[in-house]
Design an enzyme around this catalytic site. Structure first.
Site, PDB file in Angstrom:
ATOM      1  N   SER A 107     -88.083 -49.968-113.466  1.00  0.00           N
ATOM      2  CA  SER A 107     -89.164 -50.927-113.301  1.00  0.00           C
ATOM      3  C   SER A 107     -88.639 -52.357-113.523  1.00  0.00           C
ATOM      4  CB  SER A 107     -90.268 -50.597-114.299  1.00  0.00           C
ATOM      5  OG  SER A 107     -91.278 -51.555-114.171  1.00  0.00           O
ATOM      6  N   GLY A 108     -88.928 -53.216-112.614  1.00  0.00           N
ATOM      7  CA  GLY A 108     -88.509 -54.622-112.737  1.00  0.00           C
ATOM      8  C   GLY A 108     -87.127 -54.872-112.163  1.00  0.00           C
ATOM      9  N   THR A 112     -89.535 -53.611-105.152  1.00  0.00           N
ATOM     10  CA  THR A 112     -90.582 -54.100-104.250  1.00  0.00           C
ATOM     11  C   THR A 112     -90.093 -55.339-103.503  1.00  0.00           C
ATOM     12  OG1 THR A 112     -92.167 -53.248-105.795  1.00  0.00           O
ATOM     13  CG2 THR A 112     -92.990 -54.798-104.171  1.00  0.00           C
ATOM     14  N   ASN A 157     -92.322 -55.672-116.252  1.00  0.00           N
ATOM     15  CA  ASN A 157     -92.382 -56.381-114.961  1.00  0.00           C
ATOM     16  C   ASN A 157     -93.781 -56.987-114.800  1.00  0.00           C
ATOM     17  OD1 ASN A 157     -92.274 -57.206-112.335  1.00  0.00           O
ATOM     18  ND2 ASN A 157     -91.794 -55.200-111.455  1.00  0.00           N
ATOM     19  N   SER A 160     -95.548 -55.142-111.624  1.00  0.00           N
ATOM     20  CA  SER A 160     -95.011 -53.787-111.552  1.00  0.00           C
ATOM     21  C   SER A 160     -95.859 -52.926-110.610  1.00  0.00           C
ATOM     22  CB  SER A 160     -94.989 -53.197-112.954  1.00  0.00           C
ATOM     23  OG  SER A 160     -94.484 -51.895-112.888  1.00  0.00           O
ATOM     24  N   SER A 161     -95.185 -52.233-109.702  1.00  0.00           N
ATOM     25  CA  SER A 161     -95.918 -51.346-108.796  1.00  0.00           C
ATOM     26  C   SER A 161     -96.344 -50.133-109.604  1.00  0.00           C
ATOM     27  CB  SER A 161     -95.023 -50.888-107.653  1.00  0.00           C
ATOM     28  OG  SER A 161     -94.344 -51.977-107.116  1.00  0.00           O
ATOM     29  N   GLY A 387     -89.583 -46.714-110.490  1.00  0.00           N
ATOM     30  CA  GLY A 387     -88.258 -46.330-110.978  1.00  0.00           C
ATOM     31  C   GLY A 387     -88.361 -45.465-112.222  1.00  0.00           C
ATOM     32  N   GLU A 389     -88.492 -44.275-115.752  1.00  0.00           N
ATOM     33  CA  GLU A 389     -89.117 -44.980-116.870  1.00  0.00           C
ATOM     34  C   GLU A 389     -88.838 -44.255-118.181  1.00  0.00           C
ATOM     35  OE1 GLU A 389     -93.249 -45.598-116.058  1.00  0.00           O
ATOM     36  OE2 GLU A 389     -92.832 -47.247-114.691  1.00  0.00           O
TER      37      GLU A 389
HETATM   38  N1  LIG Z   1     -84.072 -60.777-104.938  1.00  0.00           N
HETATM   39  C1  LIG Z   1     -84.835 -61.383-105.854  1.00  0.00           C
HETATM   40  N2  LIG Z   1     -84.809 -62.718-105.951  1.00  0.00           N
HETATM   41  C2  LIG Z   1     -85.568 -63.346-106.836  1.00  0.00           C
HETATM   42  N3  LIG Z   1     -86.372 -62.712-107.708  1.00  0.00           N
HETATM   43  C3  LIG Z   1     -86.429 -61.362-107.683  1.00  0.00           C
HETATM   44  C4  LIG Z   1     -85.663 -60.629-106.714  1.00  0.00           C
HETATM   45  N4  LIG Z   1     -85.918 -59.326-106.921  1.00  0.00           N
HETATM   46  C5  LIG Z   1     -86.810 -59.245-107.952  1.00  0.00           C
HETATM   47  N5  LIG Z   1     -87.113 -60.472-108.388  1.00  0.00           N
HETATM   48  C6  LIG Z   1     -88.012 -60.788-109.516  1.00  0.00           C
HETATM   49  O1  LIG Z   1     -88.186 -59.657-110.265  1.00  0.00           O
HETATM   50  C7  LIG Z   1     -89.544 -59.274-110.358  1.00  0.00           C
HETATM   51  C8  LIG Z   1     -89.683 -57.797-110.333  1.00  0.00           C
HETATM   52  O2  LIG Z   1     -89.319 -57.275-109.106  1.00  0.00           O
HETATM   53  P1  LIG Z   1     -90.067 -56.056-108.456  1.00  0.00           P
HETATM   54  O3  LIG Z   1     -91.494 -56.198-108.604  1.00  0.00           O
HETATM   55  O4  LIG Z   1     -89.508 -55.952-107.108  1.00  0.00           O
HETATM   56  O5  LIG Z   1     -89.551 -54.896-109.330  1.00  0.00           O
HETATM   57  P2  LIG Z   1     -89.761 -53.363-109.062  1.00  0.00           P
HETATM   58  O6  LIG Z   1     -88.414 -52.772-109.038  1.00  0.00           O
HETATM   59  O7  LIG Z   1     -90.582 -53.185-107.880  1.00  0.00           O
HETATM   60  O8  LIG Z   1     -90.524 -52.919-110.340  1.00  0.00           O
HETATM   61  P3  LIG Z   1     -91.607 -51.813-110.448  1.00  0.00           P
HETATM   62  O9  LIG Z   1     -90.918 -50.512-110.447  1.00  0.00           O
HETATM   63  O10 LIG Z   1     -92.213 -52.103-111.768  1.00  0.00           O
HETATM   64  O11 LIG Z   1     -92.530 -51.997-109.363  1.00  0.00           O
HETATM   65  C9  LIG Z   1     -90.207 -59.926-109.179  1.00  0.00           C
HETATM   66  O12 LIG Z   1     -91.550 -60.219-109.448  1.00  0.00           O
HETATM   67  C10 LIG Z   1     -89.374 -61.183-109.008  1.00  0.00           C
HETATM   68  O13 LIG Z   1     -89.881 -62.208-109.847  1.00  0.00           O
HETATM   69 MG   LIG Z   2     -92.395 -52.552-107.522  1.00  0.00          MG
END
Ligand SMILES: Nc1ncnc2c1ncn2[C@@H]1O[C@H](COP(=O)(O)OP(=O)(O)OP(=O)(O)O)[C@@H](O)[C@H]1O
Ligand SMILES: [Mg+2]
Length: 1108
Positions: A107-108, A112, A157, A160-161, A387, A389
């Site tokens: 997560s984070g 996404t 996050n 977070s999705s 992801g 957890e």
């Molecule tokens: N390539 C990137 N460039 C800039 N910021 C990023 C990038 N990837 C992620 N982030 C930052 O990290 C945060 C978390 O990313 P994201 O929501 O994609 O995580 P996730 O893997 O989908 O988590 P989850 O499993 O909780 O959904 C985003 O809100 C963004 O602020």
């Molecule tokens: Mg996500």
């Protein structure tokens, strides 16, 4: 486009972990950190992309970057998520291979964001057009909607999705997007009613309260204040960097783009509001007489408002919160709910309401974005699933999520590691087996149908009797105790009896990514996902259409006594389907790594990353890559691509492709261990070798391009040169001609000038000489003139003097002689002087008269009567005589011009004048008429052809005359012909000859003195012609006829002349009688014409009108 970096150029650290030396976990981490510190967040392991979350926006997603990576080889540029997206899109489009992009990480870690980057890249590079752009926009705009309802702030996050998402994007054969299908997996619905510390409920609640207008909120019966709602946690209601109000507008706009109707949006918001209201319903205990506690709703206001929003009858819902009806085999048992049960029922309703709303949203979006055409699609799936957890307190949700990640790891292992090894075996490549951890055993622990944890959980849930989390744990302890990945204090496995990190109410699973401790509490409930039937029936009764749709099981007509499938069962089934789906596609991996727990940029927490590197199996991944071959390619395309590197294979290789590649590789300075020849593919061990080949190829292409360029330029320059040369010759020729012309003209004009000067000079010289000569001559002339003048004048004077003297002498002499003569002849002079003077004067007068006559003599016309007047009376005789002589002379002159014919005519005229002049009154009028003779043109006129042939002689005269009837004096028209021998009379109409009189038979002709045209032909008595007597005629051409008769009558008869009697009375012989023809003058009775009448036997009277 210029290539700025490649995997070999200016790389920070190593771009591809496969190239890392030495390879160990530390160097791996160091390389990641090094690159992360330099903003290089992407690193490859072969074709897998590792992405480290930078937690800040980097300038590497610009349209320029998209262009840079578009249609480029994967290894050509520095590692980027775009390179992976491009590779996947191109093999989808060009090789017709369905793709899936598997994004994993905790997560984070940025899954996404990565999925959105992939989608936006594909949207940017695929086809364009109005329809395509609409599809793209709808696909992209589905993200904000789902994120609003499915994402929440967690401690890990801020966005977070809280659901798993798999999206299939469908493309047509050209690679243009047609639509998509979204699948969602297990929304974390417990979050609706309760959120852990420091976390929030789903974004949409906060967005609605912050961003909706007052009006909307009023309609939804909501208050903007978060604190008014029990379901909203307050400690982190406001998140840094998240603008809920703006996001609300973005979401509404996105819903509109995706295709939600306004009424649908309103319904969705009403449901969201209803969930909030639901959370505010509180219960209080009320003791009943039987000693049990019953729950009662504390304040019914929220209930009322919620019921109004959903169109549910308040009493029905109220009852549903107080009672629970259980139906079993035709029996219905109602039990009251205590306060705790009522809260459970409320929360269950809220969770169900929200999660069903979320599923409905996904279905609704799918309706909008689904492909319109039924043709075969190519598919690119993007999986963004929660992801792995590991929390402090892990429950059913974490168990499910981690199970899903186990399955994904399984797929990864299957597809990359296992398949790779299998391919080597298949291709006959020597392969030393690499040991890797296969997590199939863990998957089996969870999903095995007989003794898997999920199966046991379901068994417990379905089992009659008391079922609790403890009984479930007991069951696990009994059945899974021996499993090497299962740990529990109460299990029979004595290993863990003293493990104090393992509480009694928990069990631990050794996942591939690490050990996770799960608390058994809530597993049964959550798996059951129980919603009391009373509640679903109450919801079904709602008038709100959407609510009705969401609770179909509440329909009393379809009461299903069977238990609904458990959450675990459903999830397992959907994960199973997903895995099958992914196995049919070509996988592309993005492995997201989270650099720190603080959501902060520039911090790289090594322990955290190390942990992720381990559980993601990245080191194993690199090892397999390195032990095996980094690159493989089928012989044909390989030969096609690199054949220019060897002279023997360039430009054509005639033999089998494999041999060609062997020849090619043997020719190149590549160590033999760097590649192997498989059955159908060449395997290249090291990417470096591939880069080497690529580089050589690039150089070769450059050389070839240079060669082509050289030849082309040579040809171009030569043709241009030839053209220039040809043009130059033409230009030079023209210029030379022009220059020569100019020069010639200059010389010519100069010559002309010089010539003119010379000529001028010569002319002037000559002129001067001539002038001088002339002056000399003039001078001489003048002098001589003067001299001669002088001489002449002197001579003149002398002559004059002499003449004067002579004259004087003569005068003197004359005077002297005169004196002498006078003295001598004085005595004679007076007697002769008178006569001499007279003669002299007469002589002078005559002289003057004749000279004067010469100038006044009249014209030569014989009829000109003029004659000058006589000056002196004594000249009268002379003057008359001269006039006569002149007239005769000019007549003679006039006559001398005549031709013979004219002469004859005039002779006849003259004869006529001799006969008739002053004798017949008709004569003067005939003088001016010419004698034509043949008035009838007898020889030419076809009418008289017969007559003409009857007459032998030449016709001298032919005319129509009136023959006077002898009996009555009336006239008959007859043709009168005169020849040299006879007179012929013929009928005017027929031309028939009536009479012919030989001229000798004519004795005389008689005419009157008057102006009539009568004439009588008198015939010789006794002649043959005279039988009927004489002829009397009248004619307009009387004078001509008589003249001609007179002329030819004499000649024919050989006599002197034919008598012409001119008298007003004459006798004619008519047969026996002699008749007197008498001409009388008088006014005629009928007009102005002559009339003739037989008066009696002896008299024929012709009256002739008097001429005025
Ligand atoms: N390539 C990137 N460039 C800039 N910021 C990023 C990038 N990837 C992620 N982030 C930052 O990290 C945060 C978390 O990313 P994201 O929501 O994609 O995580 P996730 O893997 O989908 O988590 P989850 O499993 O909780 O959904 C985003 O809100 C963004 O602020
Ligand atoms: Mg996500």
């Amino acid at each position: 486009m210029e290539v700025k970096t490649s995997l070999l150029d200016n790389m920070i650290g190593v771009g591809d972990m496969v190239l890392l030396e030495p390879l160990n976990e530390d160097s791996f981490l160091e390389n990641l950190r090094n690159r992360f510190d330099h903003n290089e967040i992407y690193t490859y392991i072969g074709s897998v992309v590792i992405s480290v979350n930078p937690y800040r926006s980097l300038p590497i997603y610009t349209p320029d970057k998209v262009e840079e990576y578009r249609n480029r080889n994967f290894y050509e540029l520095s590692p980027h998520i775009y390179a992976l997206a491009d590779e996947a899109y191109r093999s989808l489009r060009d090789q017709d291979k369905d793709q899936c992009i598997l994004i994993t990480g905790e997560s984070g870690a940025g899954k996404t964001e990565a999925s959105k980057l992939v989608m936006s890249y594909v949207a940017a590079v695929c086809g364009k057009g109005q329809e395509v752009n609409k599809v793209k926009e709808q696909l992209l705009q589905s993200n904000p909607v789902l994120e609003a309802f499915g994402n929440a702030k967690t401690v890990r996050n801020d966005n977070s999705s809280r659901f798993g998402k798999y999206m299939d994007i469908e493309f047509d054969f050209k690679g243009d997007p047609l639509g998509g299908v979204i699948s969602n997996y297990l929304l974390e619905k417990s979050r609706v009613v309760k959120q852990p510390r420091g976390e929030r409920n789903f974004h949409v609640f906060y967005q609605l309260l912050s961003g909706a207008s007052d009006d909307t909120l009023k309609k939804l019966k909501l208050d903007r204040d978060f604190s008014k709602y029990n379901y909203l946690s307050l400690d982190s209601a406001v998140v840094n960097g998240l603008d809920d109000a703006t996001n609300f507008r973005t979401v509404r706009n996105a819903m509109q783009i995706v295709g939600f109707m306004e009424a649908e949006v309103q319904s969705v918001l009403e449901l969201v509001a209803a969930v909030l209201k639901l959370g505010n319903i509180e219960f209080k205990p009320e003791s009943r007489c039987n000693g049990t506690d019953e729950s009662r709703i504390k304040d019914k206001n929220d209930l009322k408002e919620m019921c109004e929003l959903l169109g549910v009858e308040q009493s029905v819902l109220e009852r549903a919160f107080s009672y629970r009806t259980v139906e079993a085999k035709m029996e219905k048992v109602s039990t009251t709910l205590n306060v705790a049960q009522a809260y459970y029922a409320r929360d269950a309703l809220a969770k169900n309401l929200y999660s069903r709303l979320f599923s409905w949203l996904v279905t609704r979006i799918n309706e909008s974005i689904k492909a319109q055409t039924k043709t075969r699609h190519k598919v690119m799936g993007v999986l963004d699933i929660y992801g792995f957890e590991i929390f402090e307190d892990n429950s059913f949700e974490q168990f499910i999520i981690n199970y899903c990640n186990e399955k994904l790891q399984q797929i990864f292992i299957e597809l990359t590691l296992r398949e790779e090894q299998e391919e080597y075996v298949r291709e006959g490549i020597e392969w030393t087996n690499i040991e890797y951890f296969n997590n199939a055993i863990i998957c089996d622990l969870i999903e095995n149908n007989q003794n898997g944890i999920l199966a046991m959980l379901d068994e417990e849930c379905l089992r009659p009797g008391t079922v609790t989390d403890e009984t479930f744990l007991d069951k696990l302890n009994t059945i899974c105790a021996e499993h090497q990945h299962f740990e529990s204090r109460l299990s029979k496995n004595s290993k863990f009896l003293n493990d104090h990190s393992l509480p009694h109410n928990c069990f631990r699973i050794q996942h591939y990514a690490g050990k996770v401790l799960y608390r058994a509490e809530g597993f049964v409930d959550k798996n059951n996902d129980l919603l009391y039937r009373d509640l679903s029936q109450a919801m079904y009764k709602a008038t709100h259409s959407l609510i009705k749709q969401l609770f179909p099981e509440g329909n009393p007509a379809k009461v299903n006594l069977k238990r609904p499938p458990t959450a675990g069962f459903q999830f397992k089934a959907s994960v199973g389907t997903l895995m099958k789906n992914l196995q049919t596609k070509n996988p592309n991996y993005i492995r997201c790594v989270k650099p720190n727990d603080k959501k902060a940029s520039h911090i790289f927490t090594e322990s955290l990353v190390r942990h992720q590197v381990r559980y993601l199996g990245l080191m194993e991944n690199v090892r397999v890559r390195r032990a095996g071959y980094a690159f493989r390619q089928i012989y044909e395309p390989c030969l096609e691509r690199y054949k220019m590197l060897c002279k023997r294979t360039w430009p054509h290789w005639r033999g089998p492709a494999r041999e060609g590649v062997e020849v090619l590789m043997a020719d190149l300075p590549v160590p033999a261990e760097e590649f192997s020849f498989g059955r159908s593919k060449i395997f290249i061990r090291n990417p470096r070798t591939l880069f080497f080949l690529e580089e050589r190829r690039r150089q070769c292409l450059q050389d070839l391009a240079t060669l082509i360029q050289k030849i082309y330029r040579g040809w171009k320059c030569r043709s241009q040169f030839l053209l220039l040369k040809k043009s130059q010759i033409v230009v030079a020729a023209w210029y030379r001609r022009y220059a020569q012309q100019k020069k010639y003209q200059r010389i010519k004009s100069a010559t002309t000038v010089v010539q003119s000067y010379t000529r001028g000079w010569q002319a002037r010289k000559l002129l001067r000489e001539l002038k001088y000569q002339k002056r000399c001559e003039e001078a001489v002339t003048t002098i001589s003139a003067y001299w001669h003048g002088t001489q002449a004048r002197r001579e003149l004077r002398r002559l004059k003097e002499e003449a004067r003297r002579k004259h004087a002498v003569a005068v003197i002499w004359a005077y002297w002689q005169g004196l002498k003569v006078r003295r001598e002849y004085r005595k004679f002079f007076r007697a002769n002087a008178g006569k001499k003077i007279y003669d002299f004067i007469i002589q002078r007068i005559m002289q003057k008269y004749f000279l004067g006559l010469k100038s006044t003599v009249p014209s030569m016309s014989p009829i000109d009567e003029n004659w000058p007047a006589r000056p002196y009376l004594f000249l009268d005789g002379v003057h008359t005589e001269l006039r006569r002589m002149f007239h005769l002379w000019r007549c003679k002159k006039y006559r001398s011009q005549f031709t013979e014919e004219k002469k004859a005519v005039y002779e006849e005229k003259l004869e006529a004048s001799e006969i008739f002049k002053d004798k017949k009154a008709l004569y003067p009028s005939s003088v001016s008429q010419p004698f034509k003779g043949d008035y009838l043109e007898i020889s030419k006129n076809p009418k008289y052809q017969k007559l003409n042939s009857a007459v032998d002689e030449k016709v001298l005269l032919a005319d129509v005359v009136n023959k006077i009837n002898r009996a009555n004096g009336k006239g008959t028209a007859r043709i009168f012909l005169l020849t040299k021998k006879s007179v012929v009379l013929a009928d005017q109409k027929t031309g028939q000859v009536k009479a012919s009189v030989p001229l000798p038979d004519l004795t005389s002709v008689s005419v009157s003195t008057q102006s009539d045209g009568f004439f009588a032909l008198r015939l010789k008595e006794g002649s043959a012609s005279a039988v009927k007597g004489d002829f009397l005629f009248s004619s307009e051409h009387l004078i001509e006829i008589i003249t001609k008769l007179h002329r030819f009558g004499a000649t024919a008869a050989d006599r002197e002349q034919l008598n012409v009697d001119i008298s007003d009375e004459f006798l004619v012989q008519f047969k026996q009688d002699k008749v007197c023809v008498k001409f009388v003058q008088g006014a005629p009775k009928n007009g102005n014409s002559v009339s003739c009448k037989r008066k009696n036997n002896r008299l024929l009277e012709v009256s002739v009108p008097t001429t005025a």
